[in-house]
Design an enzyme around this catalytic site. Sequence first.
Site, PDB file in Angstrom:
ATOM      1  NE  ARG A   1     -68.760  30.551   0.067  1.00 46.16           N
ATOM      2  CZ  ARG A   1     -67.595  31.071   0.441  1.00 46.16           C
ATOM      3  NH1 ARG A   1     -66.482  30.670  -0.148  1.00 46.16           N
ATOM      4  NH2 ARG A   1     -67.553  31.979   1.400  1.00 46.16           N
TER       5      ARG A   1
ATOM      6  NE  ARG B   1     -62.736  23.940  -4.752  1.00 47.66           N
ATOM      7  CZ  ARG B   1     -62.144  25.123  -4.608  1.00 47.66           C
ATOM      8  NH1 ARG B   1     -62.866  26.217  -4.517  1.00 47.66           N
ATOM      9  NH2 ARG B   1     -60.815  25.209  -4.575  1.00 47.66           N
TER      10      ARG B   1
ATOM     11  CD  GLU C   1     -59.317  30.944   0.806  1.00 45.44           C
ATOM     12  OE1 GLU C   1     -60.267  31.486   1.396  1.00 45.44           O
ATOM     13  OE2 GLU C   1     -59.349  30.633  -0.405  1.00 45.44           O
TER      14      GLU C   1
ATOM     15  CB  SER D   1     -60.095  35.457   2.214  1.00 45.96           C
ATOM     16  OG  SER D   1     -59.479  34.568   1.328  1.00 45.96           O
TER      17      SER D   1
ATOM     18  NE  ARG E   1     -61.254  25.033   2.139  1.00 44.36           N
ATOM     19  CZ  ARG E   1     -60.780  25.428   0.963  1.00 44.36           C
ATOM     20  NH1 ARG E   1     -59.656  26.127   0.915  1.00 44.36           N
ATOM     21  NH2 ARG E   1     -61.415  25.143  -0.148  1.00 44.36           N
TER      22      ARG E   1
END
Length: 427
Positions: free
Chosen positions: A262, A277, A349, A352, A391
């Site tokens: 990403r 991130r 988070e 999801s 994470r």
Amino acid sequence: MLDIKWIRDNPEALDQALAKRGQQALSASLIALDERRRALVQTLQDMQARRNAASKEIGAAMAAKDSALADRLKAEVAEMKTSMPALEEESKAVDAELADALSRIPNIPLDDVPVGEDEAGNVVARTVGDKPRWNHPALEHFDIGEKLGLMDFERAAKLSGSRFTVLTAQLARLERALGQFMLDLHTGEHGYTEVSSPLMVRDDAMYGTGQLPKFAEDLFRTTDGRWLIPTAEVTLTNLVSGEIIDAERLPLRFTALTPSFRSEAGSAGRDTRGMLRQHQFWKCELVSITDADQAIAEHERMTACAEEVLKRLGLHYRVMTLCTGDMGFSARKTYDLEVWLPGQNTYREISSCSVCGDFQARRMNARTRGRDEKATRFVHTLNGSGTAVGRALIAVLENYLNDDGSVTVPEALLPYMGGLKRIERAA
């Protein structure tokens, strides 16, 4: 993608849904564009019918030796031959304009999704487990990793720039162990089929799951026009693109452990230190292909599968129901799993899980049909992280930190660690 027929029949419902997502009303402009498209199609059909009729009339006029009528009819046909190509080009352009407009509209939230502008409007569905209790101070993952001598951001920057990490020795093994643990859990106990799929895809695949055209800036593109996947959702969901699946085979459940890529184009200044991130990270993805009757129950099941990862790792977390303003483009409803990070003293988070209805299926033309049925219907798709490996690594480091700076390996990971029970500073 939404159906233009549904929009024509439910303009107020569309505009209300868009308002919940913080966007302006679009039904009037979309319907006007569709009216223009329909008018062009009708004009072309009328002209083609008239052209065919005139051609027959020319033959009749010539048979009757009425050359004046034949000449007028020939002139009429010639004029249509001249004007029709321009109308056909205009029709194609309007078709493309409508398709592009529809492709940029987000999915319709389910009725039970809380309405809100941003993450502040998310609602806690449940909280699971307990926060760790220590006598020693908490540390953030990058402090832990660097003190262990097993996490190196400077060397990563030398190789690739910012938002990359080099893990070595025991931490590299811990990352691998986490991914293997997740994959084994989902395939061995949760009924998902493991898939090894490409990391580069064509435009159609990105379009099918909703990354294109709207989110191109968030992606990495290769020099030959392919895209690096931002998540294995893209490849796993597109496995059924263009297919008609026997209803008896549903639900299909796929999982893959892959790198994800990403650009983080909209994250300037956020989480710049550490591994939270990254431009490249490992993730265990879950995808389900089902039908309308099973989709909601499948969403709850998928979320429970992702939760089981955190339960087995002994991590405290909460489940958030995302509000309309914080939900992803393709989702109708999303649960976020947020794991507790003692070093940050907050939840972050880690997964999801979203139910997308037939939104992606329409873009992919993925359908299902029951036995003895002639008509097809679009499948319903779901996707979720089961979970983000990087994470999870962060959460293990921060939650299993000992007072001497070492990190205890969670019991669930011991079979993958070659007998290593504690991660200590590199010699």
